[in-house]
Motif scaffolding. Sequence first.
Motif, PDB file in Angstrom:
ATOM      1  N   GLN A 189      -2.984  -3.082   4.702  1.00  0.00           N
ATOM      2  CA  GLN A 189      -1.764  -3.633   5.296  1.00  0.00           C
ATOM      3  C   GLN A 189      -0.835  -2.531   5.820  1.00  0.00           C
ATOM      4  O   GLN A 189      -0.194  -2.691   6.860  1.00  0.00           O
ATOM      5  CB  GLN A 189      -1.031  -4.471   4.244  1.00  0.00           C
ATOM      6  N   PHE A 190      -0.765  -1.397   5.095  1.00  0.00           N
ATOM      7  CA  PHE A 190       0.259  -0.390   5.425  1.00  0.00           C
ATOM      8  C   PHE A 190      -0.300   0.967   5.842  1.00  0.00           C
ATOM      9  O   PHE A 190       0.479   1.889   6.093  1.00  0.00           O
ATOM     10  CB  PHE A 190       1.190  -0.202   4.220  1.00  0.00           C
ATOM     11  N   GLU A 191      -1.626   1.111   5.966  1.00  0.00           N
ATOM     12  CA  GLU A 191      -2.186   2.427   6.246  1.00  0.00           C
ATOM     13  C   GLU A 191      -1.792   2.981   7.608  1.00  0.00           C
ATOM     14  O   GLU A 191      -1.834   4.206   7.830  1.00  0.00           O
ATOM     15  CB  GLU A 191      -3.711   2.391   6.109  1.00  0.00           C
ATOM     16  N   GLU A 192      -1.416   2.115   8.535  1.00  0.00           N
ATOM     17  CA  GLU A 192      -1.050   2.564   9.878  1.00  0.00           C
ATOM     18  C   GLU A 192       0.442   2.898  10.009  1.00  0.00           C
ATOM     19  O   GLU A 192       0.882   3.324  11.079  1.00  0.00           O
ATOM     20  CB  GLU A 192      -1.421   1.496  10.905  1.00  0.00           C
ATOM     21  N   GLU A 193       1.201   2.700   8.940  1.00  0.00           N
ATOM     22  CA  GLU A 193       2.642   2.949   9.011  1.00  0.00           C
ATOM     23  C   GLU A 193       2.960   4.271   8.312  1.00  0.00           C
ATOM     24  O   GLU A 193       2.822   4.399   7.093  1.00  0.00           O
ATOM     25  CB  GLU A 193       3.418   1.812   8.352  1.00  0.00           C
TER      26      GLU A 193
ATOM     27  N   LYS B 179       2.976   6.493   4.010  1.00  0.00           N
ATOM     28  CA  LYS B 179       1.852   7.391   3.765  1.00  0.00           C
ATOM     29  C   LYS B 179       1.927   8.048   2.390  1.00  0.00           C
ATOM     30  O   LYS B 179       0.937   8.113   1.663  1.00  0.00           O
ATOM     31  CB  LYS B 179       1.811   8.462   4.864  1.00  0.00           C
ATOM     32  N   ALA B 180       3.091   8.554   2.015  1.00  0.00           N
ATOM     33  CA  ALA B 180       3.233   9.249   0.729  1.00  0.00           C
ATOM     34  C   ALA B 180       3.003   8.307  -0.450  1.00  0.00           C
ATOM     35  O   ALA B 180       2.319   8.654  -1.416  1.00  0.00           O
ATOM     36  CB  ALA B 180       4.614   9.889   0.636  1.00  0.00           C
ATOM     37  N   ALA B 181       3.567   7.098  -0.387  1.00  0.00           N
ATOM     38  CA  ALA B 181       3.399   6.125  -1.471  1.00  0.00           C
ATOM     39  C   ALA B 181       1.942   5.708  -1.613  1.00  0.00           C
ATOM     40  O   ALA B 181       1.418   5.574  -2.736  1.00  0.00           O
ATOM     41  CB  ALA B 181       4.284   4.908  -1.218  1.00  0.00           C
ATOM     42  N   LEU B 182       1.256   5.499  -0.493  1.00  0.00           N
ATOM     43  CA  LEU B 182      -0.151   5.111  -0.521  1.00  0.00           C
ATOM     44  C   LEU B 182      -1.019   6.232  -1.092  1.00  0.00           C
ATOM     45  O   LEU B 182      -2.000   5.967  -1.801  1.00  0.00           O
ATOM     46  CB  LEU B 182      -0.628   4.733   0.885  1.00  0.00           C
TER      47      LEU B 182
END
Length: 388
Positions: A300-304, A308-311
């Motif tokens: 869901q969020f890999e492109e934002e 990035k740091a949280a992922l």
Amino acid sequence: MTPLQFNLNLDDLKDSVMDSSLDHVVKSAIVLILNEYMEKERDEYLQADPYERSNQRRDYRNGYYEREYTISLGKIKLKVPRTRNGEFTTDVFERYARYDQVLILSMLEMVINGVSTRKVTHIIEQLCGESVSKSLVSSLTQKLDPIVNEWSKRPLNTHYYPYLFVDAMYIKVREHHRVVSKAVYIATAISDQNKREIFGLMVDHVESFDSWSRFLQQLKERGLQSPKLITSDAHAGLQKAIQREFIGTTWQRCYAHFKRNIMDKLPKKGNDEFKSMAKRIFNAVKVEDMRSFKEELLQQFEEEPKYKAALAVLEDGFEDTMQYMNEPVSMRRYVRSTNYLERLNQEVRRRERVIRIFPNTQSAFRLIGGILMHFQDKVLAHKESLIK
């Protein structure tokens, strides 16, 4: 500095002290303190130190005799000092009866609760209406050292402890005329009977692989067998020490620390959806669901870029943080984090703030060890088990 004033209700203090459950450890401390008090009485009577030549000397020391004395906690055996002419008598028994044990027990309670020597002196004067020197209070508190040392070195081979929890907190200590920061290493465990136990502590320099290794080695020397699971934060030196000292033991990264680490990397605003999906991961009851929900969040969020740091934190620490899912369902909430140990650290911190700067390392060990013993005896000893 403006002196602190204390308004004490003696009846309330007495009730709180006398209603507390005091075991053999505190009973032994009472014996040590009463013996020390009688020794000081004899010194004052003789008006001369041991082997001192003095025109003021009234008599000579002549050993001790043992006397049993019954208190509300049971019988204790005291060493009563003697002099050659036999004229010296102690008034400790009369005093102890008159104070009805509140003096000695309140002193112990105050020492354990982090009250400074100066304040203890002031409080005892209010309790008893008599002056007590700071040096006497200091000498009495030092009598707790062998008790704390014995407790901190007791054998750990009487039970098997499948779950171990370790953490460190920092205190300030005077050393070589400087104020330095030192780490206090504390370990707790859950036994095979589902009971919590506080193992002990070590005061050392800042956290490192070597210092953590020494602490874990001490536990092993006391008979601790390799646990199934060790829960801690993600300190690199600690992880390495666990891997070396307990081969085959699983490391559980603290669930609460891990979640905070992720949230700290999120942008300040607009992250409600991310938080909701992360919460779903940690609320899952099956390992398969946790992994599935994690992959959904990553996609869901890999492109934002702002996530990035949280992922990265999530991806890097996920497997170490979900090891508790391999344990019985009834134990998972108890072993997935160091929250209990954090609360214990808070109890230590609350009392340590009274001291602020310890005069030396041994005084820190004495006080914090006393707090941990007190907590073990007053709180944990009365809990039958974690699982009802």
